[in-house]
Design a protein around this motif. Structure first.
Motif, PDB file in Angstrom:
ATOM      1  N   ASP A 212       0.828  -1.212   0.000  1.00 23.37           N
ATOM      2  CA  ASP A 212       0.000   0.000   0.000  1.00 23.37           C
ATOM      3  C   ASP A 212       0.862   1.262   0.000  1.00 23.37           C
ATOM      4  N   LEU A 213       1.825   1.303   0.911  1.00 23.96           N
ATOM      5  CA  LEU A 213       2.645   2.506   1.058  1.00 23.96           C
ATOM      6  C   LEU A 213       3.466   2.761  -0.197  1.00 23.96           C
ATOM      7  N   ASP A 214       4.040   1.703  -0.768  1.00 26.72           N
ATOM      8  CA  ASP A 214       4.801   1.858  -2.007  1.00 26.72           C
ATOM      9  C   ASP A 214       3.898   2.380  -3.122  1.00 26.72           C
ATOM     10  N   ALA A 215       2.696   1.824  -3.216  1.00 17.73           N
ATOM     11  CA  ALA A 215       1.761   2.255  -4.259  1.00 17.73           C
ATOM     12  C   ALA A 215       1.353   3.716  -4.058  1.00 17.73           C
ATOM     13  N   MET A 216       1.076   4.108  -2.821  1.00 18.62           N
ATOM     14  CA  MET A 216       0.704   5.499  -2.548  1.00 18.62           C
ATOM     15  C   MET A 216       1.852   6.453  -2.843  1.00 18.62           C
ATOM     16  N   GLU A 217       3.070   6.030  -2.483  1.00 19.42           N
ATOM     17  CA  GLU A 217       4.233   6.878  -2.776  1.00 19.42           C
ATOM     18  C   GLU A 217       4.395   7.092  -4.277  1.00 19.42           C
ATOM     19  N   LYS A 218       3.984   6.108  -5.064  1.00 20.00           N
ATOM     20  CA  LYS A 218       4.093   6.211  -6.527  1.00 20.00           C
ATOM     21  C   LYS A 218       2.854   6.812  -7.182  1.00 20.00           C
ATOM     22  N   GLY A 219       1.927   7.280  -6.354  1.00 22.70           N
ATOM     23  CA  GLY A 219       0.794   8.008  -6.894  1.00 22.70           C
ATOM     24  C   GLY A 219      -0.519   7.269  -6.953  1.00 22.70           C
ATOM     25  N   ALA A 220      -0.570   6.029  -6.496  1.00 20.06           N
ATOM     26  CA  ALA A 220      -1.829   5.278  -6.534  1.00 20.06           C
ATOM     27  C   ALA A 220      -2.813   5.848  -5.513  1.00 20.06           C
ATOM     28  N   SER A 221      -4.077   5.816  -5.873  1.00 15.14           N
ATOM     29  CA  SER A 221      -5.127   6.261  -4.954  1.00 15.14           C
ATOM     30  C   SER A 221      -6.392   5.480  -5.255  1.00 15.14           C
ATOM     31  N   ASN A 222      -7.319   5.532  -4.321  1.00 16.97           N
ATOM     32  CA  ASN A 222      -8.620   4.875  -4.507  1.00 16.97           C
ATOM     33  C   ASN A 222      -8.469   3.404  -4.889  1.00 16.97           C
ATOM     34  N   PHE A 223      -7.569   2.704  -4.216  1.00 13.93           N
ATOM     35  CA  PHE A 223      -7.404   1.286  -4.561  1.00 13.93           C
ATOM     36  C   PHE A 223      -8.174   0.357  -3.629  1.00 13.93           C
ATOM     37  N   TYR A 224      -9.024   0.924  -2.764  1.00 15.97           N
ATOM     38  CA  TYR A 224      -9.943   0.107  -1.990  1.00 15.97           C
ATOM     39  C   TYR A 224     -11.347   0.230  -2.591  1.00 15.97           C
ATOM     40  N   LYS A 310       7.940  10.825  -2.174  1.00 14.96           N
ATOM     41  CA  LYS A 310       7.629  11.292  -0.829  1.00 14.96           C
ATOM     42  C   LYS A 310       7.523  10.100   0.111  1.00 14.96           C
ATOM     43  N   PHE A 311       8.110  10.216   1.282  1.00 17.03           N
ATOM     44  CA  PHE A 311       8.167   9.116   2.248  1.00 17.03           C
ATOM     45  C   PHE A 311       6.868   9.069   3.050  1.00 17.03           C
ATOM     46  N   LEU A 312       6.144   7.958   2.941  1.00 20.45           N
ATOM     47  CA  LEU A 312       4.917   7.750   3.698  1.00 20.45           C
ATOM     48  C   LEU A 312       5.113   6.614   4.696  1.00 20.45           C
ATOM     49  N   VAL A 313       4.538   6.778   5.870  1.00 25.91           N
ATOM     50  CA  VAL A 313       4.562   5.706   6.874  1.00 25.91           C
ATOM     51  C   VAL A 313       3.152   5.511   7.408  1.00 25.91           C
ATOM     52  N   THR A 314       2.887   4.319   7.843  1.00 25.00           N
ATOM     53  CA  THR A 314       1.582   4.044   8.427  1.00 25.00           C
ATOM     54  C   THR A 314       1.552   4.535   9.863  1.00 25.00           C
ATOM     55  N   THR A 391       5.487  11.429   6.128  1.00 21.61           N
ATOM     56  CA  THR A 391       4.087  11.799   6.335  1.00 21.61           C
ATOM     57  C   THR A 391       3.323  10.552   6.776  1.00 21.61           C
ATOM     58  N   ALA A 392       2.616  10.661   7.895  1.00 25.01           N
ATOM     59  CA  ALA A 392       1.879   9.519   8.430  1.00 25.01           C
ATOM     60  C   ALA A 392       0.500   9.427   7.790  1.00 25.01           C
ATOM     61  N   VAL A 393       0.108   8.209   7.420  1.00 29.19           N
ATOM     62  CA  VAL A 393      -1.212   7.993   6.824  1.00 29.19           C
ATOM     63  C   VAL A 393      -1.962   6.934   7.625  1.00 29.19           C
ATOM     64  N   ARG A 394      -3.276   7.063   7.647  1.00 30.31           N
ATOM     65  CA  ARG A 394      -4.125   6.178   8.430  1.00 30.31           C
ATOM     66  C   ARG A 394      -4.176   4.785   7.812  1.00 30.31           C
ATOM     67  N   GLU A 395      -4.300   3.776   8.675  1.00 30.97           N
ATOM     68  CA  GLU A 395      -4.456   2.404   8.208  1.00 30.97           C
ATOM     69  C   GLU A 395      -5.895   2.140   7.767  1.00 30.97           C
ATOM     70  N   PRO A 396      -6.119   1.082   6.976  1.00 30.77           N
ATOM     71  CA  PRO A 396      -7.494   0.704   6.633  1.00 30.77           C
ATOM     72  C   PRO A 396      -8.308   0.447   7.904  1.00 30.77           C
ATOM     73  N   THR A 397      -9.580   0.841   7.881  1.00 30.05           N
ATOM     74  CA  THR A 397     -10.392   0.750   9.090  1.00 30.05           C
ATOM     75  C   THR A 397     -11.502  -0.294   9.001  1.00 30.05           C
ATOM     76  N   ASN A 398     -11.724  -0.860   7.830  1.00 29.63           N
ATOM     77  CA  ASN A 398     -12.778  -1.865   7.693  1.00 29.63           C
ATOM     78  C   ASN A 398     -12.347  -3.149   8.406  1.00 29.63           C
TER      79      ASN A 398
END
Length: 444
Positions: A212-224, A310-314, A391-398
């Protein structure tokens, strides 16, 4: 007539007195008549948990001075507490009464309803709130209300067994700095596999979150999807998944048996990607299956990232909620919450539990803090770096998301058992990687 007039004056006087005392900020707490706040928490189910020690200190000091007694009535894991909170709110027979203070995830708070909880924005001034890490505060907001106060947060880091990594580094030239990107990480994993005669380099506790984090860093979004699982048509997410699948197919990395620290401590791997809280369970030594041992010399690095991105962490972890009841309990809860999150105290508590502190000034105190071991020092130095650069990002909540995650990991563990120690051609590895993708797609 006179009696009616006197009665009117008497009632009016009582009403004014009630309004005056009810609106006076500090009139509700009385050390001679302490108020009790019940609490449910997740920080260890043992009596001598770090949170229980903090509460005992509070009760003996500020609590005694102000007239507040915090009483822990339940200790459990976040999932169990979340379930019990909803049942308590519904007055389910056999479930303990709803507590005044409790730790839970944002999804639990949303189900309870923000209107039933204190809005910490109303209890902490803007200046006080600005002392907290902004992303951690954002994680507790429902609508416009700060329903969950951050107390501690965890993230993922890369642990290294320092002694065997030093030998591997001397023989191959792979440096710790090479592990800062996923490209370097996978290259190091392959070199270690070849150098060691077929041993996996790293065990991963949270494979999909790394993707997930690698994909988001590369620009992926809305993959859920709206059902809370993955959109299998998202090309960028699949592009991030496949390097992990290839490394798994070659035996260069493994999904951890349960938690990666166990495999690092037994020498099965020399690296593990896991939660910061894993630090609590690392031993000072590696004990190999033949009974030999050597010092661990635990090294801790930030998670690898996509090169040049950009460096993203959960960010994971529960936060503190307070149930709306009386003005007296509101004031008491606020006193306790401010005491608990004071900078030095917040850092000390987090070090005991392996979590990140939540205040900027707590991070600033890391350099002068006395840590219990060099491994802890290495972890918190790394967390200081993460706080400054990521930059910290929220984990999936489902909640059903995690059921599917565990089903995938169990299937992968069955597959990877026969891969260790064998050399694989690129064609074989690619075929097996596609089979892993197919396995992932079948998890519905």
């Amino acid at each position: 007539m006179k009696k009616s007039h006197s009665l009117f004056l008497f009632c009016s006087t009582l009403l004014l007195l009630f309004l005056f005392t009810g609106c006076t900020k500090n009139a509700t707490l009385d050390p001679k008549h302490p108020v009790t706040l019940t609490m449910w928490h997740v920080y260890g189910e043992q009596v001598d948990s770090p949170m229980n020690r903090m509460i005992e200190e509070f009760n003996q000091t500020t609590g005694r001075e102000k007239g507040i007694l915090v009483n822990v009535t339940l200790m459990s894991n976040a999932y169990a507490i979340g379930d019990k909170l909803l049942k308590a709110q519904a007055n389910t027979p056999g479930v303990p009464d709803m507590p005044d203070l409790f730790f839970c995830h944002i999804t639990n708070a949303e189900k309870l309803g923000a209107d039933t909880l204190l809005d910490w924005k109303e209890q902490f001034t803007e200046e006080e709130r600005e002392q907290f890490v902004p992303a951690f505060v954002e994680d507790g907001i429902i609508g416009e209300k700060l329903s969950i106060l951050p107390v501690s947060k965890s993230t993922y880091v890369l642990y290294l067994a320092g002694a065997p990594f030093a030998r591997f580094s001397a023989a191959t030239g792979v440096r710790k700095e090479d592990l800062s990107t996923w490209d370097g990480f996978f290259d190091a994993a392959e070199k270690y596999y070849n150098w060691s005669g077929g041993k996996p380099f790293c065990a991963l506790d949270y494979l999909l979150r790394c993707v997930d984090l690698d994909a988001m860093e590369k620009g992926a979004s809305n993959f859920y999807t709206k059902e809370g699982w993955y959109d299998l048509e998202n090309a960028q997410w699949k592009a991030s998944f496949m390097p992990f699948a290839r490394a798994l197919s070659k035996g260069h990395i493994v999904v951890s048996d349960l938690y990666s620290n166990t495999q690092v401590m037994t020498g099965e791997v020399i690296a593990g990607i896991g939660s910061t809280a894993s630090i609590l369970y690392y031993n000072d030594a590696i004990t190999y299956p033949d009974g030999k041992s050597e010092p661990m010399d635990l090294q801790v690095l930030p998670m690898p990232k996509a090169a040049g991105k950009k460096f993203l962490v959960t960010q994971a972890g529960v936060g503190l909620c307070a149930r709306k009841t009386t003005g007296q309990k509101t004031e008491a809860a606020t006193v306790f919450a401010k005491w608990l999150t004071e900078a030095e105290r917040n850092l000390s508590f987090c070090v005991e539990t392996g979590y990140m502190p939540v205040r900027k000034d707590a991070f600033a105190k890391i350099k002068g803090h006395a840590f219990p071991s060099q491994g802890y020092q290495n972890l918190y130095n790394t967390l200081e770096t993460i706080n400054a650069t990521a930059t910290a990002v929220r984990e999936p909540t489902n909640v059903h998301y995690y059921d599917k995650v565990h089903a995938l990991y169990e299937a992968l563990k069955k597959q990877q058992a026969g891969l260790a120690g064998k050399m694989h051609t690129e064609e074989e590895a690619q075929k097996r990687a596609e089979e892993i993708w197919a396995l992932f797609c079948a998890i519905q």
